[in-house]
Design an enzyme around this catalytic site. Structure first.
Site, PDB file in Angstrom:
ATOM      1  N   GLU A   1       0.815  -1.203   0.000  1.00  0.00           N
ATOM      2  CA  GLU A   1       0.000   0.000   0.000  1.00  0.00           C
ATOM      3  C   GLU A   1       0.857   1.265   0.000  1.00  0.00           C
ATOM      4  O   GLU A   1       1.986   1.267   0.480  1.00  0.00           O
ATOM      5  CB  GLU A   1      -0.926   0.008   1.225  1.00  0.00           C
TER       6      GLU A   1
ATOM      7  N   SER B   1      12.260   6.625   7.674  1.00  0.00           N
ATOM      8  CA  SER B   1      11.938   6.235   9.043  1.00  0.00           C
ATOM      9  C   SER B   1      12.479   4.845   9.340  1.00  0.00           C
ATOM     10  O   SER B   1      12.343   3.934   8.524  1.00  0.00           O
ATOM     11  CB  SER B   1      10.414   6.247   9.240  1.00  0.00           C
TER      12      SER B   1
ATOM     13  N   CYS C   1       3.396   8.630   1.409  1.00  0.00           N
ATOM     14  CA  CYS C   1       3.949   7.625   2.308  1.00  0.00           C
ATOM     15  C   CYS C   1       4.212   6.363   1.490  1.00  0.00           C
ATOM     16  O   CYS C   1       3.277   5.739   0.974  1.00  0.00           O
ATOM     17  CB  CYS C   1       2.961   7.358   3.441  1.00  0.00           C
TER      18      CYS C   1
ATOM     19  N   SER D   1      11.560   5.649  15.039  1.00  0.00           N
ATOM     20  CA  SER D   1      10.380   5.184  15.777  1.00  0.00           C
ATOM     21  C   SER D   1      10.806   4.844  17.202  1.00  0.00           C
ATOM     22  O   SER D   1      11.170   3.708  17.493  1.00  0.00           O
ATOM     23  CB  SER D   1       9.775   3.968  15.083  1.00  0.00           C
TER      24      SER D   1
ATOM     25  N   CYS E   1      -1.218   6.390  10.192  1.00  0.00           N
ATOM     26  CA  CYS E   1       0.054   5.818  10.628  1.00  0.00           C
ATOM     27  C   CYS E   1      -0.177   4.554  11.445  1.00  0.00           C
ATOM     28  O   CYS E   1      -0.942   4.545  12.405  1.00  0.00           O
ATOM     29  CB  CYS E   1       0.808   6.849  11.453  1.00  0.00           C
TER      30      CYS E   1
ATOM     31  N   HIS F   1       9.032   5.752  20.520  1.00  0.00           N
ATOM     32  CA  HIS F   1       7.784   5.253  21.108  1.00  0.00           C
ATOM     33  C   HIS F   1       7.837   4.895  22.590  1.00  0.00           C
ATOM     34  O   HIS F   1       6.788   4.624  23.177  1.00  0.00           O
ATOM     35  CB  HIS F   1       7.249   4.062  20.325  1.00  0.00           C
TER      36      HIS F   1
ATOM     37  N   CYS G   1       6.502  -6.962   6.694  1.00  0.00           N
ATOM     38  CA  CYS G   1       7.540  -6.286   7.467  1.00  0.00           C
ATOM     39  C   CYS G   1       8.400  -7.299   8.203  1.00  0.00           C
ATOM     40  O   CYS G   1       7.896  -8.320   8.686  1.00  0.00           O
ATOM     41  CB  CYS G   1       6.925  -5.311   8.474  1.00  0.00           C
TER      42      CYS G   1
ATOM     43  N   CYS H   1       6.596  -4.560  15.615  1.00  0.00           N
ATOM     44  CA  CYS H   1       6.158  -3.515  16.540  1.00  0.00           C
ATOM     45  C   CYS H   1       4.691  -3.769  16.886  1.00  0.00           C
ATOM     46  O   CYS H   1       3.835  -3.839  15.994  1.00  0.00           O
ATOM     47  CB  CYS H   1       6.348  -2.143  15.906  1.00  0.00           C
TER      48      CYS H   1
ATOM     49  N   GLY I   1       6.950  -1.928   5.934  1.00  0.00           N
ATOM     50  CA  GLY I   1       8.324  -2.404   5.921  1.00  0.00           C
ATOM     51  C   GLY I   1       9.300  -1.522   6.668  1.00  0.00           C
ATOM     52  O   GLY I   1       9.010  -0.374   7.026  1.00  0.00           O
ATOM     53  N   GLU I   2      10.480  -2.071   6.911  1.00  0.00           N
ATOM     54  CA  GLU I   2      11.612  -1.375   7.535  1.00  0.00           C
ATOM     55  C   GLU I   2      12.606  -1.032   6.423  1.00  0.00           C
ATOM     56  O   GLU I   2      13.287  -1.909   5.890  1.00  0.00           O
ATOM     57  CB  GLU I   2      12.257  -2.263   8.590  1.00  0.00           C
TER      58      GLU I   2
ATOM     59  N   CYS J   1       1.607  -1.661  15.630  1.00  0.00           N
ATOM     60  CA  CYS J   1       1.536  -1.413  14.181  1.00  0.00           C
ATOM     61  C   CYS J   1       0.850  -2.571  13.463  1.00  0.00           C
ATOM     62  O   CYS J   1       1.230  -3.731  13.621  1.00  0.00           O
ATOM     63  CB  CYS J   1       2.949  -1.216  13.639  1.00  0.00           C
TER      64      CYS J   1
END
Length: 414
Positions: A115, A243, A128, A265, A387, A267, A135, A139, A211-212, A142
């Site tokens: 997406e 990110s 974005c 990130s 997000c 958090h 991923c 997390c 994804g990272e 998420c």
């Protein structure tokens, strides 16, 4: 790629050609385009010229049909069409939120789905972009993190998202070719022409989709180099943010070799809570992560690191948490701002969003310490585009299945 000090825990497979036997040129550098033209039979001089022309039409003008490349000899265009394509991701579904946010469910040539989201504002438009199908990480707040990693996206699939967005927004330059004049090898081509570069709608890119990005470093780097090229998509590196959840060994390379803005990130400010909600913290702890932020190439007053901080009720939102965040930023001498993100719910989530009053109080404590801490306005919640809400799979796993996926990912990460 193999990450120094770390083995990528998932074999991500290969990417099939979208054009079948034809080569998709999207995602290739100028030199790579020239190389495939030489392999197809052109001599080096002709390949260099054609690569320059194709690059301009493809990345600066958004053209997907070789017949529309009016400065290329007419006899050459069918030859190119037979051997190459200029592809786009397939749009499986397009949604528009009540607040104007747009989300596209895209399909790659192998049918895998991912997406992308476009967020319009009065003074900017932010895309974005995803870097993986699924991923690597887990997390816990998420939605994407509940997916297994299927594979990395190729550079062409990453930059293709930007090109598709420009297609959908209708913001490619209008008019005829400029800069090259008529083709010196085509006596019938007298097209010199002009075009106008209309005002941009898409002004910013954030690598914050599925994804990272730092677990797909080479492909992300290749895509962003094309996006930043002044003769290509021509978006300033200052308008691009990458990110990461904290892949410490790759952060310095990202600064040196890509050079875009960095968002982390974070958090949470304690090991216990960050271990829970960002389990990568068990491998690269907060102190190690903040040291890497302090050492990030180019970081300074004019180029602050952004700490993303999702607000979770009774988990990471106390006054003490805010004070500890300020202390850590000062201890490491960081030029930083804090982006406070109200938690965006998704089916099966185990967390709740902090109350607006709590989020505001948290923000005020950080602002009083002289650190910017804006509260992000949720966008696209009604279409699951906010997000932390992106997820391409249609299945709805049980809590036990989500926990099992999380355990498998953590075991693979070590």
């Amino acid at each position: 790629m193999q990450i120094p000090g770390h083995i990528d825990p998932v074999t991500t497979g290969t990417v099939p050609l979208r054009g079948g036997n034809r080569i998709d040129l999207v995602g290739l550098s100028r030199d790579a385009i020239g190389g495939v033209l030489i392999e197809a039979g052109l001599d080096a001089k002709a390949a260099k010229l054609r690569a320059k022309q194709i690059w301009h039409w493809m990345y600066h003008r958004g053209v997907t049909d070789f017949e529309a490349m009016t400065d290329i000899a007419k006899a050459m265009r069918p030859w190119l069409t037979d051997r190459f394509i200029i592809g786009r991701p397939t749009v499986r579904e397009a949604q528009v939120s009540s607040d104007g946010t747009r989300k596209w469910l895209l399909a790659a040539a192998d049918g895998q789905e991912y997406e992308m989201v476009f967020i319009p504002d009065a003074d900017r438009g932010t895309l974005c972009v995803s870097s993986q199908v699924g991923c690597t990480l887990n997390c816990r707040f998420c939605h994407t993190g509940t997916m297994r990693l299927v594979r990395n996206l190729a550079a062409g699939e990453i930059v293709g998202q930007v090109m598709l967005a420009r297609d959908e927004l209708g913001e490619w330059p209008k008019g005829t070719m400029a800069g090259f004049g008529p083709d010196p090898e085509d006596e019938d081509d007298e097209e010199g022409g002009h075009y106008t570069a209309d005002g941009r709608i898409l002004t910013n890119i954030v690598m914050m989709g599925m994804g990272e990005p730092l677990y797909n470093f080479d492909e992300v780097k290749g895509a962003l180099k094309i996006v930043m090229d002044g003769d290509g998509l021509a978006l300033s590196r200052r308008r691009i943010t990458l990110s990461t959840s904290g892949v410490v060994p790759m952060m310095a390379r990202a600064g040196e070799e890509i050079g875009v803005n960095l968002a982390v990130s974070l958090h949470a400010v304690s090991k216990e809570i960050r271990d829970e909600i960002v389990p990568l913290n068990r491998k690269y702890g907060i102190d190690e992560l903040l040291k890497a932020c302090a050492d990030y190439p180019g970081a300074g007053n004019s180029r602050r690191i952004t700490f993303e901080y999702v607000m979770l009720k009774d988990k990471n939102d106390s006054d003490d948490d805010a004070r500890e965040l300020v202390r850590l930023i000062r201890e490491y001498g960081l030029h930083a701002k804090v982006n406070l993100i109200p938690f965006n719910p998704w089916p099966g989530a185990i967390y709740e969003c902090s109350s607006p009053e709590r989020v505001k109080a948290f923000s005020n404590l950080i602002f009083k310490a002289g650190i910017s801490a804006p509260i992000r306005t949720p966008r696209g919640r009604d279409i699951m585009a906010a997000c932390g809400q992106l997820k391409s799979a249609a299945t709805k796993p049980t809590r036990a299945e989500l926990d099992r996926i999380a355990e498998e990912k953590q075991a693979a990460l070590g």
